[in-house]
Scaffold this motif. Structure first.
Motif, PDB file in Angstrom:
ATOM      1  N   ALA A  64     -23.658  19.021 -32.337  1.00  0.00           N
ATOM      2  CA  ALA A  64     -24.748  19.757 -32.982  1.00  0.00           C
ATOM      3  C   ALA A  64     -24.956  19.275 -34.418  1.00  0.00           C
ATOM      4  O   ALA A  64     -26.100  19.106 -34.874  1.00  0.00           O
ATOM      5  CB  ALA A  64     -24.445  21.258 -32.962  1.00  0.00           C
ATOM      6  N   TYR A  65     -23.851  19.037 -35.125  1.00  0.00           N
ATOM      7  CA  TYR A  65     -23.934  18.572 -36.504  1.00  0.00           C
ATOM      8  C   TYR A  65     -24.530  17.166 -36.565  1.00  0.00           C
ATOM      9  O   TYR A  65     -25.365  16.861 -37.427  1.00  0.00           O
ATOM     10  CB  TYR A  65     -22.533  18.593 -37.117  1.00  0.00           C
ATOM     11  N   PHE A  66     -24.126  16.328 -35.618  1.00  0.00           N
ATOM     12  CA  PHE A  66     -24.649  14.957 -35.564  1.00  0.00           C
ATOM     13  C   PHE A  66     -26.158  14.961 -35.320  1.00  0.00           C
ATOM     14  O   PHE A  66     -26.893  14.179 -35.931  1.00  0.00           O
ATOM     15  CB  PHE A  66     -23.947  14.161 -34.463  1.00  0.00           C
ATOM     16  N   ALA A  67     -26.624  15.812 -34.422  1.00  0.00           N
ATOM     17  CA  ALA A  67     -28.046  15.848 -34.101  1.00  0.00           C
ATOM     18  C   ALA A  67     -28.884  16.111 -35.350  1.00  0.00           C
ATOM     19  O   ALA A  67     -29.942  15.507 -35.543  1.00  0.00           O
ATOM     20  CB  ALA A  67     -28.321  16.916 -33.043  1.00  0.00           C
ATOM     21  N   PRO A 107     -20.454  18.207 -51.989  1.00  0.00           N
ATOM     22  CA  PRO A 107     -20.101  16.837 -51.664  1.00  0.00           C
ATOM     23  C   PRO A 107     -21.338  15.974 -51.544  1.00  0.00           C
ATOM     24  O   PRO A 107     -22.428  16.454 -51.242  1.00  0.00           O
ATOM     25  CB  PRO A 107     -19.403  16.973 -50.295  1.00  0.00           C
ATOM     26  N   GLY A 108     -21.180  14.682 -51.796  1.00  0.00           N
ATOM     27  CA  GLY A 108     -22.305  13.768 -51.648  1.00  0.00           C
ATOM     28  C   GLY A 108     -22.595  13.502 -50.185  1.00  0.00           C
ATOM     29  O   GLY A 108     -21.952  14.042 -49.282  1.00  0.00           O
ATOM     30  N   LEU A 109     -23.563  12.625 -49.997  1.00  0.00           N
ATOM     31  CA  LEU A 109     -23.959  12.308 -48.630  1.00  0.00           C
ATOM     32  C   LEU A 109     -23.052  11.279 -47.977  1.00  0.00           C
ATOM     33  O   LEU A 109     -23.181  11.025 -46.779  1.00  0.00           O
ATOM     34  CB  LEU A 109     -25.399  11.782 -48.618  1.00  0.00           C
ATOM     35  N   SER A 110     -22.146  10.683 -48.749  1.00  0.00           N
ATOM     36  CA  SER A 110     -21.336   9.602 -48.183  1.00  0.00           C
ATOM     37  C   SER A 110     -20.490  10.087 -47.011  1.00  0.00           C
ATOM     38  O   SER A 110     -20.359   9.390 -45.998  1.00  0.00           O
ATOM     39  CB  SER A 110     -20.440   8.992 -49.261  1.00  0.00           C
ATOM     40  N   GLY A 111     -19.918  11.291 -47.137  1.00  0.00           N
ATOM     41  CA  GLY A 111     -19.107  11.824 -46.046  1.00  0.00           C
ATOM     42  C   GLY A 111     -19.920  12.039 -44.787  1.00  0.00           C
ATOM     43  O   GLY A 111     -19.467  11.753 -43.675  1.00  0.00           O
ATOM     44  N   ALA A 118     -31.649  13.658 -40.411  1.00  0.00           N
ATOM     45  CA  ALA A 118     -31.815  13.833 -41.856  1.00  0.00           C
ATOM     46  C   ALA A 118     -31.556  12.529 -42.607  1.00  0.00           C
ATOM     47  O   ALA A 118     -32.313  12.166 -43.516  1.00  0.00           O
ATOM     48  CB  ALA A 118     -30.878  14.928 -42.359  1.00  0.00           C
ATOM     49  N   LEU A 119     -30.508  11.809 -42.237  1.00  0.00           N
ATOM     50  CA  LEU A 119     -30.200  10.548 -42.913  1.00  0.00           C
ATOM     51  C   LEU A 119     -31.279   9.505 -42.656  1.00  0.00           C
ATOM     52  O   LEU A 119     -31.633   8.726 -43.548  1.00  0.00           O
ATOM     53  CB  LEU A 119     -28.845  10.028 -42.447  1.00  0.00           C
ATOM     54  N   ALA A 145     -42.493  -1.950 -27.620  1.00  0.00           N
ATOM     55  CA  ALA A 145     -41.578  -1.845 -28.761  1.00  0.00           C
ATOM     56  C   ALA A 145     -41.338  -0.356 -28.978  1.00  0.00           C
ATOM     57  O   ALA A 145     -42.288   0.433 -29.003  1.00  0.00           O
ATOM     58  CB  ALA A 145     -42.188  -2.473 -30.002  1.00  0.00           C
ATOM     59  N   VAL A 146     -40.076   0.030 -29.121  1.00  0.00           N
ATOM     60  CA  VAL A 146     -39.715   1.451 -29.224  1.00  0.00           C
ATOM     61  C   VAL A 146     -38.784   1.637 -30.413  1.00  0.00           C
ATOM     62  O   VAL A 146     -37.851   0.851 -30.614  1.00  0.00           O
ATOM     63  CB  VAL A 146     -39.018   1.941 -27.937  1.00  0.00           C
ATOM     64  N   TRP A 147     -39.023   2.688 -31.198  1.00  0.00           N
ATOM     65  CA  TRP A 147     -38.171   2.965 -32.346  1.00  0.00           C
ATOM     66  C   TRP A 147     -38.085   4.475 -32.575  1.00  0.00           C
ATOM     67  O   TRP A 147     -38.955   5.242 -32.153  1.00  0.00           O
ATOM     68  CB  TRP A 147     -38.692   2.261 -33.605  1.00  0.00           C
ATOM     69  N   PRO A 148     -37.013   4.932 -33.247  1.00  0.00           N
ATOM     70  CA  PRO A 148     -36.863   6.360 -33.531  1.00  0.00           C
ATOM     71  C   PRO A 148     -37.988   6.855 -34.429  1.00  0.00           C
ATOM     72  O   PRO A 148     -38.395   6.181 -35.377  1.00  0.00           O
ATOM     73  CB  PRO A 148     -35.504   6.452 -34.245  1.00  0.00           C
ATOM     74  N   GLN A 149     -38.477   8.044 -34.135  1.00  0.00           N
ATOM     75  CA  GLN A 149     -39.572   8.616 -34.908  1.00  0.00           C
ATOM     76  C   GLN A 149     -39.078   9.103 -36.266  1.00  0.00           C
ATOM     77  O   GLN A 149     -38.094   9.832 -36.364  1.00  0.00           O
ATOM     78  CB  GLN A 149     -40.196   9.782 -34.149  1.00  0.00           C
ATOM     79  N   THR A 150     -39.750   8.668 -37.328  1.00  0.00           N
ATOM     80  CA  THR A 150     -39.466   9.134 -38.688  1.00  0.00           C
ATOM     81  C   THR A 150     -40.789   9.368 -39.390  1.00  0.00           C
ATOM     82  O   THR A 150     -41.840   8.887 -38.959  1.00  0.00           O
ATOM     83  CB  THR A 150     -38.654   8.088 -39.492  1.00  0.00           C
ATOM     84  N   ARG A 151     -40.720  10.115 -40.489  1.00  0.00           N
ATOM     85  CA  ARG A 151     -41.953  10.421 -41.212  1.00  0.00           C
ATOM     86  C   ARG A 151     -42.555   9.155 -41.823  1.00  0.00           C
ATOM     87  O   ARG A 151     -43.763   8.980 -41.875  1.00  0.00           O
ATOM     88  CB  ARG A 151     -41.662  11.458 -42.302  1.00  0.00           C
ATOM     89  N   HIS A 152     -41.700   8.268 -42.306  1.00  0.00           N
ATOM     90  CA  HIS A 152     -42.167   7.008 -42.894  1.00  0.00           C
ATOM     91  C   HIS A 152     -41.550   5.864 -42.103  1.00  0.00           C
ATOM     92  O   HIS A 152     -40.328   5.764 -41.990  1.00  0.00           O
ATOM     93  CB  HIS A 152     -41.746   6.894 -44.362  1.00  0.00           C
ATOM     94  N   LEU A 153     -42.366   5.006 -41.555  1.00  0.00           N
ATOM     95  CA  LEU A 153     -41.863   3.865 -40.814  1.00  0.00           C
ATOM     96  C   LEU A 153     -41.220   2.874 -41.777  1.00  0.00           C
ATOM     97  O   LEU A 153     -41.834   2.465 -42.763  1.00  0.00           O
ATOM     98  CB  LEU A 153     -43.009   3.183 -40.051  1.00  0.00           C
ATOM     99  N   LEU A 154     -39.967   2.523 -41.497  1.00  0.00           N
ATOM    100  CA  LEU A 154     -39.255   1.597 -42.369  1.00  0.00           C
ATOM    101  C   LEU A 154     -40.003   0.270 -42.473  1.00  0.00           C
ATOM    102  O   LEU A 154     -40.483  -0.259 -41.467  1.00  0.00           O
ATOM    103  CB  LEU A 154     -37.852   1.339 -41.822  1.00  0.00           C
ATOM    104  N   PRO A 155     -40.116  -0.294 -43.680  1.00  0.00           N
ATOM    105  CA  PRO A 155     -40.830  -1.564 -43.845  1.00  0.00           C
ATOM    106  C   PRO A 155     -40.297  -2.674 -42.937  1.00  0.00           C
ATOM    107  O   PRO A 155     -41.067  -3.472 -42.420  1.00  0.00           O
ATOM    108  CB  PRO A 155     -40.623  -1.901 -45.324  1.00  0.00           C
TER     109      PRO A 155
END
Length: 303
Positions: free
Chosen positions: A67-70, A5-9, A75-76, A274-284
């Motif tokens: 657990a699945y949501f975490a 299945p795709g990622l849409s679900g 990942a998304l 200023a606080v934001w979720p940690q990700t590998r690449h900071l969103l522009p």
């Protein structure tokens, strides 16, 4: 073999979990509530477990769903960040930025900055909420939040200090003429006080004790108010003493409609982050706003 299945679900599941409602998730995704329900049902069938407890009044994650949501939410976010990094080369902020701001400070100080940013970045769309209680950006699906005070429970988050402000106790001349000026912290018990009220609880004030140590006190909750602007307005109207960050009372102190009290007990600076979720690449889109806020803070424009 069945097709993967795709990622849409998965994306629909994460949106529903963050929203706590199929209806709200559908509105955010621009699809029907029925489409959300069918997608979740197919995902549960494929996984062989229930992801949500559903009743007519509430929607909550099961143990398996939590657990699945975490895993899926992280990942998304990583996928979205990687795509943004590659497609924009970190230059052009676009898409929807979800930002949560302290109510009074957000409206008076941060919102004007955001309006200037979107004026020159028309592809950037804002979803702004104003809340004075601390939220978890990851759980709430927020890209960026502004927080007062020390940071707690910051796992999975990145914080950048913007500025610091004094907490000032003050009252109107009219109030002080009628009730007198307190000389000590104990004197507050004999005065009307206007206190912040959040989630059913009266908030304490931060002060310096007689030994110069930072401590917290519980002033009389004569008036309990859940909005900073309203607290200041009530104080200006002569109804009591309040403690607020300097940015929210500076104008009134300058024009004399409020005067400071108990200055010797005023605490040290309160930090604003200023606080934001940690990700590998900071969103522009997040980088653009944070960079602008930091730049303004360095010039004293956020004080």
């Amino acid at each position: 073999m069945q097709n993967e299945p795709g990622l849409s679900g998965v994306a629909i599941f994460v949106a529903a979990a963050r929203a706590g409602s199929f209806t709200l998730a559908a509105e955010r995704l621009g699809i029907t509530k029925s489409a959300v329900g069918k997608s979740i049902a197919k995902l549960e069938e494929r996984l062989g477990c229930k992801l949500f407890h559903r009743t007519t009044r509430s929607l909550g994650l099961t143990v398996d769903g939590a657990a699945y949501f975490a895993s899926c939410s992280v990942a998304l976010d990583e996928i979205a960040a990687a795509e943004a990094f590659l497609t924009s080369h970190q230059q052009t902020p676009s898409g929807r930025l979800r930002i949560d701001l302290p109510a009074a400070y957000g409206r008076s100080v941060v919102l004007p900055v955001l309006l200037e940013i979107i004026d020159v970045n028309p592809d950037l769309k804002l979803t702004i909420t104003f809340t004075d209680h601390v939220i978890d950006p990851i759980e709430e699906g927020v890209d960026l939040t502004i927080r007062f005070g020390s940071l707690k429970d910051s796992s999975g988050l990145v914080a950048r200090r913007l500025t610091v402000q004094k907490q000032i106790m003050c009252a109107s001349p009219r109030y002080l003429e009628k009730h007198g000026c307190p000389e000590s912290l104990d004197d507050l018990q004999n005065h009307s006080c206007i206190v912040n009220f959040r989630r059913g609880q009266r908030l304490s004030w931060t002060v310096l004790d007689s030994e110069g140590q930072v401590t917290r006190i519980t002033p009389p909750g004569t008036h309990e108010v859940g909005d900073g602007d309203a607290i200041v307005a009530i104080a200006v109207a002569g109804q009591g003493i309040c403690q607020m960050p300097s940015s929210l009372v500076r104008e009134h102190l300058d024009n004399g409609s409020l005067v400071p009290v108990l200055e010797q007990y005023s605490p040290g600076d309160v930090e604003i982050h200023a606080v934001w979720p940690q990700t590998r690449h900071l969103l522009p889109k997040v980088r653009r706003v944070v960079d602008e806020l930091v730049s303004r803070a360095e010039r004293g424009a956020l004080d």
